[in-house]
Design an enzyme around this catalytic site. Structure first.
Site, PDB file in Angstrom:
ATOM      1  N   CYS A 136       4.298  -4.035  -0.322  1.00 13.91           N
ATOM      2  CA  CYS A 136       3.326  -2.943  -0.510  1.00 13.91           C
ATOM      3  C   CYS A 136       3.716  -1.667   0.216  1.00 13.91           C
ATOM      4  O   CYS A 136       3.260  -0.594  -0.145  1.00 13.91           O
ATOM      5  CB  CYS A 136       1.948  -3.339   0.017  1.00 13.91           C
ATOM      6  SG  CYS A 136       1.528  -5.034  -0.260  1.00 13.91           S
TER       7      CYS A 136
ATOM      8  N   ILE B 182      -5.319  -6.362   6.463  1.00 15.49           N
ATOM      9  CA  ILE B 182      -5.964  -5.680   5.325  1.00 15.49           C
ATOM     10  C   ILE B 182      -5.194  -5.998   4.028  1.00 15.49           C
ATOM     11  O   ILE B 182      -5.015  -5.155   3.160  1.00 15.49           O
ATOM     12  CB  ILE B 182      -6.114  -4.154   5.559  1.00 15.49           C
ATOM     13  CG1 ILE B 182      -4.819  -3.520   6.046  1.00 15.49           C
ATOM     14  CG2 ILE B 182      -7.233  -3.886   6.543  1.00 15.49           C
ATOM     15  CD1 ILE B 182      -4.863  -1.991   6.100  1.00 15.49           C
TER      16      ILE B 182
ATOM     17  N   LEU C 221      -9.199  -1.597   2.939  1.00 13.77           N
ATOM     18  CA  LEU C 221      -9.889  -2.640   2.169  1.00 13.77           C
ATOM     19  C   LEU C 221      -9.364  -4.017   2.559  1.00 13.77           C
ATOM     20  O   LEU C 221      -8.187  -4.179   2.847  1.00 13.77           O
ATOM     21  CB  LEU C 221      -9.629  -2.436   0.675  1.00 13.77           C
ATOM     22  CG  LEU C 221     -10.134  -1.150   0.024  1.00 13.77           C
ATOM     23  CD1 LEU C 221      -9.596  -1.070  -1.411  1.00 13.77           C
ATOM     24  CD2 LEU C 221     -11.650  -1.105   0.048  1.00 13.77           C
TER      25      LEU C 221
ATOM     26  N   ARG D 262      -7.351  -5.385 -10.144  1.00 14.26           N
ATOM     27  CA  ARG D 262      -6.810  -4.031 -10.031  1.00 14.26           C
ATOM     28  C   ARG D 262      -5.974  -3.604 -11.249  1.00 14.26           C
ATOM     29  O   ARG D 262      -5.549  -2.460 -11.339  1.00 14.26           O
ATOM     30  CB  ARG D 262      -5.916  -3.940  -8.790  1.00 14.26           C
ATOM     31  CG  ARG D 262      -6.593  -4.300  -7.484  1.00 14.26           C
ATOM     32  CD  ARG D 262      -7.507  -3.210  -6.979  1.00 14.26           C
ATOM     33  NE  ARG D 262      -8.098  -3.580  -5.707  1.00 14.26           N
ATOM     34  CZ  ARG D 262      -7.534  -3.350  -4.523  1.00 14.26           C
ATOM     35  NH1 ARG D 262      -6.368  -2.745  -4.447  1.00 14.26           N
ATOM     36  NH2 ARG D 262      -8.137  -3.718  -3.411  1.00 14.26           N
TER      37      ARG D 262
ATOM     38  N   HIS E 136      -3.197  -9.276  -5.512  1.00 19.04           N
ATOM     39  CA  HIS E 136      -2.224  -8.761  -6.466  1.00 19.04           C
ATOM     40  C   HIS E 136      -1.288  -9.894  -6.896  1.00 19.04           C
ATOM     41  O   HIS E 136      -1.093 -10.852  -6.161  1.00 19.04           O
ATOM     42  CB  HIS E 136      -1.347  -7.684  -5.800  1.00 19.04           C
ATOM     43  CG  HIS E 136      -2.015  -6.354  -5.635  1.00 19.04           C
ATOM     44  ND1 HIS E 136      -2.141  -5.743  -4.418  1.00 19.04           N
ATOM     45  CD2 HIS E 136      -2.560  -5.510  -6.544  1.00 19.04           C
ATOM     46  CE1 HIS E 136      -2.744  -4.565  -4.578  1.00 19.04           C
ATOM     47  NE2 HIS E 136      -3.009  -4.404  -5.850  1.00 19.04           N
TER      48      HIS E 136
ATOM     49  N   GLU F  52       3.231   1.183  -2.622  1.00 17.98           N
ATOM     50  CA  GLU F  52       3.659   0.478  -3.830  1.00 17.98           C
ATOM     51  C   GLU F  52       2.607   0.541  -4.942  1.00 17.98           C
ATOM     52  O   GLU F  52       2.948   0.458  -6.127  1.00 17.98           O
ATOM     53  CB  GLU F  52       3.924  -0.994  -3.502  1.00 17.98           C
ATOM     54  CG  GLU F  52       4.360  -1.805  -4.689  1.00 17.98           C
ATOM     55  CD  GLU F  52       4.666  -3.237  -4.325  1.00 17.98           C
ATOM     56  OE1 GLU F  52       5.827  -3.622  -4.461  1.00 17.98           O
ATOM     57  OE2 GLU F  52       3.756  -3.970  -3.890  1.00 17.98           O
ATOM     58  N   ASP F  53       1.336   0.688  -4.576  1.00 14.02           N
ATOM     59  CA  ASP F  53       0.285   0.556  -5.584  1.00 14.02           C
ATOM     60  C   ASP F  53       0.099   1.742  -6.523  1.00 14.02           C
ATOM     61  O   ASP F  53      -0.156   1.538  -7.707  1.00 14.02           O
ATOM     62  CB  ASP F  53      -1.028   0.154  -4.907  1.00 14.02           C
ATOM     63  CG  ASP F  53      -0.904  -1.237  -4.308  1.00 14.02           C
ATOM     64  OD1 ASP F  53      -0.326  -2.101  -4.987  1.00 14.02           O
ATOM     65  OD2 ASP F  53      -1.346  -1.448  -3.170  1.00 14.02           O
TER      66      ASP F  53
ATOM     67  N   ASP G 242      -5.911   3.199   2.722  1.00 13.94           N
ATOM     68  CA  ASP G 242      -4.900   2.237   2.276  1.00 13.94           C
ATOM     69  C   ASP G 242      -3.600   2.893   1.801  1.00 13.94           C
ATOM     70  O   ASP G 242      -2.759   2.225   1.186  1.00 13.94           O
ATOM     71  CB  ASP G 242      -5.487   1.382   1.139  1.00 13.94           C
ATOM     72  CG  ASP G 242      -6.501   0.372   1.666  1.00 13.94           C
ATOM     73  OD1 ASP G 242      -6.087  -0.523   2.427  1.00 13.94           O
ATOM     74  OD2 ASP G 242      -7.689   0.494   1.339  1.00 13.94           O
TER      75      ASP G 242
ATOM     76  N   ARG H 270      -8.964   4.187  -3.815  1.00 18.57           N
ATOM     77  CA  ARG H 270      -7.524   4.435  -3.827  1.00 18.57           C
ATOM     78  C   ARG H 270      -7.073   5.291  -5.002  1.00 18.57           C
ATOM     79  O   ARG H 270      -5.895   5.657  -5.082  1.00 18.57           O
ATOM     80  CB  ARG H 270      -6.760   3.092  -3.824  1.00 18.57           C
ATOM     81  CG  ARG H 270      -7.095   2.216  -2.623  1.00 18.57           C
ATOM     82  CD  ARG H 270      -6.063   1.143  -2.397  1.00 18.57           C
ATOM     83  NE  ARG H 270      -4.739   1.734  -2.179  1.00 18.57           N
ATOM     84  CZ  ARG H 270      -3.612   1.043  -2.101  1.00 18.57           C
ATOM     85  NH1 ARG H 270      -3.639  -0.261  -2.231  1.00 18.57           N
ATOM     86  NH2 ARG H 270      -2.460   1.647  -1.905  1.00 18.57           N
TER      87      ARG H 270
END
Ligand code: CIR
Length: 264
Positions: free
Chosen positions: A255, A249, A24, A139, A170, A71-72, A66, A91
Site C-alpha cells: 500500500c 490501520i 481508517l 472498495r 483489499h 497504492e490505492d 490514509d 479517500r
C-alpha cells in the site's frame, strides 16, 4: 513502454502526516504513533532505494489521514498512470493529489482518469507479467472494473476478476506476487490463482501475505518470521521491514508505494 511485474526503475511514496492517527481501520487496536510511523516509512523508502530504484517521496497530506497508502488512488502500469476512484469516501479526494504528483513524473499525456461510474482501489489490483488481476471488495465494484478493463486491454494486458473472501479489506491484503509466475496467498485465496504457482502463507501470519517483490528483493513485514524463513528456504532474497504502525490501520507493505518503470 515495456512492462515488468517484478522489476522497476521507480517508486512513488508519500510521507505519513500527523493525521495518520485517524486512519481508517476495521478493528481498533490503538492509533499508529506518528514518530514511529515516520521512522518506519523512511526505512521503507531506503529499502526500495537500495535495490537501485529512484524513489519519489511526496509531502504529507494532512487532510487525508490514509494518504500514506499511495497504492490505492492510482495504478501505474506500462508507462501510464491511471487515476482511480477510491472506494472510501474519506479517500476519494486523494485522486487529485495523485494526479498532481504523478503528472510531472509520467508526463500529462501518460496520465489518464478512470471514467466516472464505479469505484476501484489500487489495493484490489495485482499486476502480473501478462494480466491485471482484480478482486471485488467494499472498495472496488463491477462498474469500476468495467471502466478499467478497456484501459488495461489497450495497454496489452488481460484483466481478470478473481474470487476473494469478504473477510479482507483489499484483494492484496491476502496476497502478493513473488516472481513472474508465483503468488503468495492466504489459505482462503490459494484456489483463486488458476495459471500461477501458489505458495500458501503460514496460518497465523496472514498479515504477512501483503509482501512486495521489488527488483531482486522480496520485502516482508518483520513481525512474521515463519514467512521469512519459508521464502528464504525457497531461494527468495527476503528482507524484513517494520510494518507495525501501518498494520494498525490495515496497511500492508504494498500500500505504501506505487512501483513502475520509466524510460531512462
Ligand atoms: C484504508 O482503510 O483505506 C487504509 N486504512 C488502509 C489502506 C491499505 N491499502 C492497501 O491495502 N492497498
Amino acid at each position: 513502454m515495456g512492462h515488468s511485474s517484478c522489476h522497476f526503475t521507480h517508486a512513488f511514496c508519500r510521507q505519513p502526516g500527523e493525521s495518520v492517527a485517524r486512519g481508517l481501520r476495521a478493528a481498533d487496536v490503538g492509533d499508529p504513533d506518528i514518530g514511529r510511523f515516520r521512522q518506519a516509512h523512511a526505512s521503507y523508502v531506503a529499502a526500495l532505494e537500495r535495490t537501485g530504484a529512484t524513489v519519489v517521496v511526496a509531502e504529507p497530506l494532512e487532510a487525508f489521514p490514509d494518504s500514506v497508502f499511495v497504492e490505492d488512488p492510482a495504478l501505474c502500469v506500462a508507462g501510464m498512470a491511471i487515476i482511480l476512484r477510491p472506494g472510501a469516501e474519506s479517500r476519494f479526494g486523494e485522486r487529485e493529489a495523485a494526479r498532481e504528483a504523478l503528472t510531472p513524473i509520467f508526463g500529462a499525456e501518460h496520465v489518464i482518469d478512470l471514467p466516472e461510474g464505479g469505484i476501484v482501489d489500487g489495493g484490489d489490483i495485482m499486476v502480473t507479467e501478462s494480466e491485471v488481476l482484480v478482486g471485488l471488495s467494499a472498495r472496488t465494484d463491477e462498474a469500476g472494473v468495467a471502466s478499467l478493463r478497456p484501459i488495461v486491454e489497450e495497454l496489452g494486458l488481460k484483466l481478470r476478476i478473481l474470487d476473494m473472501p469478504d473477510t479482507i479489506l483489499h484483494f492484496k491484503t491476502g496476497c502478493g506476487l513473488l516472481d513472474e509466475e508465483t503468488v503468495f496467498a492466504i489459505p482462503q485465496l490459494t484456489q483463486s490463482f488458476a495459471g500461477y504457482r501458489v505458495i500458501e502463507c503460514p496460518v497465523g501470519e496472514e498479515a504477512a501475505a501483503n509482501l512486495i517483490r521489488f527488483n531482486d528483493k522480496v520485502f516482508v513485514s518483520a513481525a512474521y518470521s515463519r514467512t521469512q524463513d519459508l521464502l528464504t528456504s525457497m531461494g527468495y532474497d527476503v528482507s524484513a521491514i517494520d510494518n507495525r504502525e501501518a498494520e494498525k490501520i490495515d496497511g500492508g507493505l504494498s500500500c505504501m508505494s506505487l512501483r513502475f518503470s520509466l524510460p531512462r
